[in-house]
Design a protein around this motif. Structure first.
Motif, PDB file in Angstrom:
ATOM      1  N   LEU A  83       0.793  -1.162   0.023  1.00 32.70           N
ATOM      2  CA  LEU A  83      -0.142   0.089  -0.118  1.00 32.70           C
ATOM      3  C   LEU A  83       0.735   1.276   0.088  1.00 32.70           C
ATOM      4  CD1 LEU A  83      -2.607   1.547   0.376  1.00 32.70           C
ATOM      5  CD2 LEU A  83      -2.430   1.430   2.777  1.00 32.70           C
ATOM      6  N   PHE A  84       1.814   1.186   1.126  1.00 31.99           N
ATOM      7  CA  PHE A  84       2.350   2.672   1.055  1.00 31.99           C
ATOM      8  C   PHE A  84       3.513   2.830   0.097  1.00 31.99           C
ATOM      9  CE2 PHE A  84       0.463   2.903   5.122  1.00 31.99           C
ATOM     10  CZ  PHE A  84       0.460   4.203   5.449  1.00 31.99           C
ATOM     11  N   PHE A  85       4.290   1.649  -0.398  1.00 23.44           N
ATOM     12  CA  PHE A  85       4.898   1.583  -1.455  1.00 23.44           C
ATOM     13  C   PHE A  85       4.364   2.370  -2.786  1.00 23.44           C
ATOM     14  CE2 PHE A  85       7.212   0.223  -5.271  1.00 23.44           C
ATOM     15  CZ  PHE A  85       8.486   0.482  -4.892  1.00 23.44           C
ATOM     16  N   ASN A  86       3.160   1.822  -3.178  1.00 25.80           N
ATOM     17  CA  ASN A  86       2.419   2.241  -4.377  1.00 25.80           C
ATOM     18  C   ASN A  86       2.106   3.487  -3.996  1.00 25.80           C
ATOM     19  OD1 ASN A  86       2.658  -0.285  -5.558  1.00 25.80           O
ATOM     20  ND2 ASN A  86       0.780  -0.770  -4.741  1.00 25.80           N
ATOM     21  N   LEU A  87       1.684   4.079  -2.943  1.00 27.95           N
ATOM     22  CA  LEU A  87       1.150   5.349  -2.748  1.00 27.95           C
ATOM     23  C   LEU A  87       2.523   6.354  -3.078  1.00 27.95           C
ATOM     24  CD1 LEU A  87      -0.880   5.361   0.492  1.00 27.95           C
ATOM     25  CD2 LEU A  87      -1.707   5.698  -1.898  1.00 27.95           C
ATOM     26  N   ARG A  88       3.480   6.069  -2.637  1.00 20.70           N
ATOM     27  CA  ARG A  88       4.902   6.671  -2.823  1.00 20.70           C
ATOM     28  C   ARG A  88       5.165   6.858  -4.272  1.00 20.70           C
ATOM     29  NH1 ARG A  88       7.746   4.045   1.220  1.00 20.70           N
ATOM     30  NH2 ARG A  88       8.915   3.055  -0.168  1.00 20.70           N
ATOM     31  N   GLN A  89       4.969   5.772  -5.108  1.00 21.79           N
ATOM     32  CA  GLN A  89       5.299   5.448  -6.389  1.00 21.79           C
ATOM     33  C   GLN A  89       4.428   6.368  -7.404  1.00 21.79           C
ATOM     34  OE1 GLN A  89       8.738   4.385  -6.240  1.00 21.79           O
ATOM     35  NE2 GLN A  89       8.127   3.154  -8.254  1.00 21.79           N
ATOM     36  N   GLN A  90       3.195   6.355  -6.961  1.00 20.41           N
ATOM     37  CA  GLN A  90       2.099   6.941  -7.665  1.00 20.41           C
ATOM     38  C   GLN A  90       1.860   8.370  -7.401  1.00 20.41           C
ATOM     39  OE1 GLN A  90      -1.410   4.486  -7.246  1.00 20.41           O
ATOM     40  NE2 GLN A  90      -0.300   2.653  -8.156  1.00 20.41           N
ATOM     41  N   LEU A  91       2.904   8.925  -6.515  1.00 20.43           N
ATOM     42  CA  LEU A  91       2.928  10.239  -5.797  1.00 20.43           C
ATOM     43  C   LEU A  91       1.577  10.516  -5.194  1.00 20.43           C
ATOM     44  CD1 LEU A  91       4.543  11.988  -9.174  1.00 20.43           C
ATOM     45  CD2 LEU A  91       5.737  10.921  -7.080  1.00 20.43           C
ATOM     46  N   VAL A  92       0.810   9.833  -4.818  1.00 19.51           N
ATOM     47  CA  VAL A  92      -0.502   9.884  -4.140  1.00 19.51           C
ATOM     48  C   VAL A  92       0.137  10.752  -2.883  1.00 19.51           C
ATOM     49  CG1 VAL A  92      -2.392   9.170  -2.811  1.00 19.51           C
ATOM     50  CG2 VAL A  92      -1.774   8.237  -5.130  1.00 19.51           C
ATOM     51  N   ILE A  93       1.009  10.277  -2.141  1.00 26.05           N
ATOM     52  CA  ILE A  93       1.371  10.864  -0.964  1.00 26.05           C
ATOM     53  C   ILE A  93       1.880  12.298  -1.169  1.00 26.05           C
ATOM     54  CG2 ILE A  93       3.278  10.766   1.150  1.00 26.05           C
ATOM     55  CD1 ILE A  93       2.837   7.885   1.098  1.00 26.05           C
ATOM     56  N   LYS A  94       2.669  12.414  -2.174  1.00 21.37           N
ATOM     57  CA  LYS A  94       3.006  13.769  -2.488  1.00 21.37           C
ATOM     58  C   LYS A  94       2.027  14.755  -2.859  1.00 21.37           C
ATOM     59  CE  LYS A  94       6.773  16.030  -5.318  1.00 21.37           C
ATOM     60  NZ  LYS A  94       7.715  15.613  -6.457  1.00 21.37           N
ATOM     61  N   ARG A  95       0.972  14.486  -3.460  1.00 22.91           N
ATOM     62  CA  ARG A  95      -0.224  15.459  -3.626  1.00 22.91           C
ATOM     63  C   ARG A  95      -0.969  15.620  -2.227  1.00 22.91           C
ATOM     64  NH1 ARG A  95      -0.787  11.259  -7.854  1.00 22.91           N
ATOM     65  NH2 ARG A  95      -0.592  12.571  -9.919  1.00 22.91           N
ATOM     66  N   PHE A  96      -0.922  14.840  -1.311  1.00 18.60           N
ATOM     67  CA  PHE A  96      -1.482  14.601   0.029  1.00 18.60           C
ATOM     68  C   PHE A  96      -0.836  15.932   0.702  1.00 18.60           C
ATOM     69  CE2 PHE A  96      -3.205  10.257   0.476  1.00 18.60           C
ATOM     70  CZ  PHE A  96      -4.440  10.846   0.612  1.00 18.60           C
ATOM     71  N   PHE A  97       0.480  16.079   0.393  1.00 14.85           N
ATOM     72  CA  PHE A  97       1.405  17.134   1.042  1.00 14.85           C
ATOM     73  C   PHE A  97       0.734  18.423   0.580  1.00 14.85           C
ATOM     74  CE2 PHE A  97       5.156  14.204   1.914  1.00 14.85           C
ATOM     75  CZ  PHE A  97       4.429  13.547   3.033  1.00 14.85           C
ATOM     76  N   ALA A  98       0.245  18.580  -0.757  1.00 16.51           N
ATOM     77  CA  ALA A  98      -0.306  19.910  -1.094  1.00 16.51           C
ATOM     78  C   ALA A  98      -1.426  20.376  -0.435  1.00 16.51           C
ATOM     79  CB  ALA A  98      -0.336  19.791  -2.711  1.00 16.51           C
ATOM     80  N   THR A  99      -2.181  19.578   0.432  1.00 20.49           N
ATOM     81  CA  THR A  99      -3.340  19.585   1.019  1.00 20.49           C
ATOM     82  C   THR A  99      -3.009  19.931   2.621  1.00 20.49           C
ATOM     83  OG1 THR A  99      -3.626  17.552   1.848  1.00 20.49           O
ATOM     84  CG2 THR A  99      -4.376  18.029  -0.429  1.00 20.49           C
ATOM     85  N   PRO A 100      -3.797  20.402   3.476  1.00 23.40           N
ATOM     86  CA  PRO A 100      -3.715  20.655   4.856  1.00 23.40           C
ATOM     87  C   PRO A 100      -3.712  19.353   5.572  1.00 23.40           C
ATOM     88  CG  PRO A 100      -5.619  21.898   4.154  1.00 23.40           C
ATOM     89  CD  PRO A 100      -5.266  20.953   3.062  1.00 23.40           C
ATOM     90  N   VAL A 101      -3.868  18.083   4.992  1.00 25.03           N
ATOM     91  CA  VAL A 101      -3.770  16.734   5.839  1.00 25.03           C
ATOM     92  C   VAL A 101      -2.222  16.857   6.227  1.00 25.03           C
ATOM     93  CG1 VAL A 101      -4.024  14.432   5.665  1.00 25.03           C
ATOM     94  CG2 VAL A 101      -5.490  15.817   4.214  1.00 25.03           C
ATOM     95  N   SER A 102      -2.076  16.321   7.703  1.00 29.38           N
ATOM     96  CA  SER A 102      -1.037  16.024   8.260  1.00 29.38           C
ATOM     97  C   SER A 102      -0.476  14.473   7.801  1.00 29.38           C
ATOM     98  CB  SER A 102      -1.186  16.309   9.848  1.00 29.38           C
ATOM     99  OG  SER A 102      -1.915  15.105  10.363  1.00 29.38           O
ATOM    100  N   LYS A 103       0.871  14.301   8.156  1.00 25.28           N
ATOM    101  CA  LYS A 103       1.402  12.900   8.116  1.00 25.28           C
ATOM    102  C   LYS A 103       0.639  12.002   8.811  1.00 25.28           C
ATOM    103  CE  LYS A 103       5.746  14.606   6.785  1.00 25.28           C
ATOM    104  NZ  LYS A 103       7.485  14.803   6.779  1.00 25.28           N
ATOM    105  N   ALA A 104       0.450  12.360   9.927  1.00 28.80           N
ATOM    106  CA  ALA A 104      -0.161  11.416  11.138  1.00 28.80           C
ATOM    107  C   ALA A 104      -1.431  11.226  10.661  1.00 28.80           C
ATOM    108  CB  ALA A 104      -0.365  12.043  12.450  1.00 28.80           C
ATOM    109  N   ALA A 105      -2.185  11.802  10.006  1.00 29.71           N
ATOM    110  CA  ALA A 105      -3.489  11.841   9.633  1.00 29.71           C
ATOM    111  C   ALA A 105      -3.606  10.691   8.281  1.00 29.71           C
ATOM    112  CB  ALA A 105      -4.439  12.846   9.137  1.00 29.71           C
ATOM    113  N   ILE A 106      -2.702  10.644   7.576  1.00 31.91           N
ATOM    114  CA  ILE A 106      -2.644   9.926   6.132  1.00 31.91           C
ATOM    115  C   ILE A 106      -2.304   8.371   6.879  1.00 31.91           C
ATOM    116  CG2 ILE A 106      -0.968   9.410   4.421  1.00 31.91           C
ATOM    117  CD1 ILE A 106      -0.374  12.242   4.119  1.00 31.91           C
ATOM    118  N   ILE A 107      -1.336   8.318   7.903  1.00 32.29           N
ATOM    119  CA  ILE A 107      -1.125   6.969   8.342  1.00 32.29           C
ATOM    120  C   ILE A 107      -2.343   6.433   9.033  1.00 32.29           C
ATOM    121  CG2 ILE A 107       0.300   5.865   9.926  1.00 32.29           C
ATOM    122  CD1 ILE A 107       2.908   7.295   9.327  1.00 32.29           C
ATOM    123  N   LEU A 108      -2.747   7.400   9.808  1.00 31.57           N
ATOM    124  CA  LEU A 108      -4.082   6.780  10.940  1.00 31.57           C
ATOM    125  C   LEU A 108      -5.110   6.491   9.734  1.00 31.57           C
ATOM    126  CD1 LEU A 108      -3.894   9.346  13.678  1.00 31.57           C
ATOM    127  CD2 LEU A 108      -3.417   6.914  13.897  1.00 31.57           C
TER     128      LEU A 108
END
Length: 368
Positions: free
Chosen positions: A194-219
């Motif tokens: 899951l998290f490898f694909n989220l990194r590869q597909q730049l989904v996490i990078k797009r999350f960083f452009a939002t007000p969502v925190s890292k903890a919220a993503i993991i939780l």
């Protein structure tokens, strides 16, 4: 003035979206539900098939200087276990953890042809084991008689003393192992991919452009996995209970305690998934890394058969694996009626593993 962004809203939104993705993934359903159910069906239909390893205790006044006990000790499938107190011995006997208790007494009657009277105390909790151990004990006496007295039955006679208690069936051992199999597979493989694909597909990078925190993503992502696996646990336990009479000693209370235990174990197992995700350089490297974590535990942690069947030098390794403690606690709660507080040693080891794993995951895990 705009209202502050709600991280809880983000967590639930991510969890809902991720849960939908999990439910639409054939591999998630196959590895988490289908495989464990296949094992449960197979072992449920074929009955007891564990290897003939017999754990035997001796009574306090047992005569230990005799050819009967010496011959039994020479057999590879006999384990002579010692107890410090009679309460622990009685508890393990009633729960089916040992095959039985032997009491060997020297016969003082001069008219008797036998040198010893062998009493074998057992309970129906280990019915299948003592059913095969009694002929083994009789054959041992016959072999000694044949060697020493030309076939005349003089060494000893056996008197079995069997008490009726709750029967320990194969499904009571197999199902907890299969639930652990499902939890560990999902926690490691599911989180790693899951998290490898989220990194590869730049989904996490797009999350960083939002007000969502890292903890919220993991939780959020973690919450979806927990929900899915607890649903899986309900399916597995329901199949075992209704189809094969899997034991839930205290009914709904036992079921609730199993759910709490599964939740704790799943959090620990997900930590291994975060480590694998951080170490993986590409998607093809995830399965080998994940198998390094999961395969030894599947084979050595009492998932399919008791660790007592392994050589004594290997058992200490089995007893440090986190899945071993989940399986032990599951069996104590479901069959023996233990509560979560009674399983604090097993839960404590799981928590220690969780602390170690997440400290390592924090060092290794990569966002990009």
């Amino acid at each position: 003035m705009p209202e502050p962004y709600s991280q809880m809203t983000a967590i639930w939104a991510i969890a809902r979206a991720s849960l939908k993705a999990i439910l639409r993934s054939p591999s998630a359903v196959i590895f988490s539900i289908f495989f464990p159910l296949v094992f449960i069906l197979v072992f449920g239909f074929i009955g007891n098939s564990s290897g003939p390893v017999y754990r035997i205790a001796l009574t306090k006044g047992c005569d230990t200087a005799n050819p009967v006990l010496d011959s039994l000790k020479q057999l590879n499938n006999i384990r002579i276990v010692k107890y410090q107190d009679s309460a622990s011995l009685e508890s393990d006997l009633v729960k089916g953890r040992i095959t039985g208790v032997i009491d060997i007494r020297k016969v003082g009657d001069a008219a008797s042809k036998s040198d010893y009277q062998v009493y074998f105390h057992a309970t129906t909790a280990s019915a299948d084991k003592f059913a095969t151990f009694l002929p083994l004990l009789e054959n041992t006496l016959t072999r000694i008689d044949r060697n020493r007295f030309q076939g005349i039955k003089t060494t000893g006679t056996v008197e079995p003393v069997i008490r009726q208690v709750r029967k320990y069936r194969t499904i009571d051992f197999i199902l907890p192992g299969q639930l652990g199999f499902s939890m560990l597979s999902a926690g490691v493989f599911g989180v790693a991919f899951l998290f490898f694909n989220l990194r590869q597909q730049l989904v996490i990078k797009r999350f960083f452009a939002t007000p969502v925190s890292k903890a919220a993503i993991i939780l959020g992502e973690g919450l979806s996995r927990v929900i899915f696996q607890l649903i899986t646990a309900v399916v597995i336990i329901g199949m075992g209970y209704f189809a094969f009479d899997f034991t839930l000693v205290n009914g709904w209370q036992t079921f609730a305690e199993i759910m709490v235990l599964s939740f704790i174990a799943l959090l620990v197992f997900m930590g291994f998934g975060f480590i694998v995700s951080g170490l993986a350089k590409n998607e093809s490297s995830i399965p080998p890394l994940a198998n390094i974590v999961t395969l030894p535990q599947f084979l050595l942690a009492g998932t399919f058969f008791s660790i007592e069947a392994f050589p004594s030098w290997l058992q200490p390794l089995c007893r440090i694996l986190p899945l071993t403690y989940f399986n032990d606690a599951m069996r104590k709660i479901s069959f023996e009626g233990a509560g979560l507080l009674d399983c604090w040693p097993q839960i404590g080891v799981l928590i220690i593993w969780g602390i170690i794993v997440y400290l390592a995951a924090i060092k290794i895990f990569r966002w990009e």
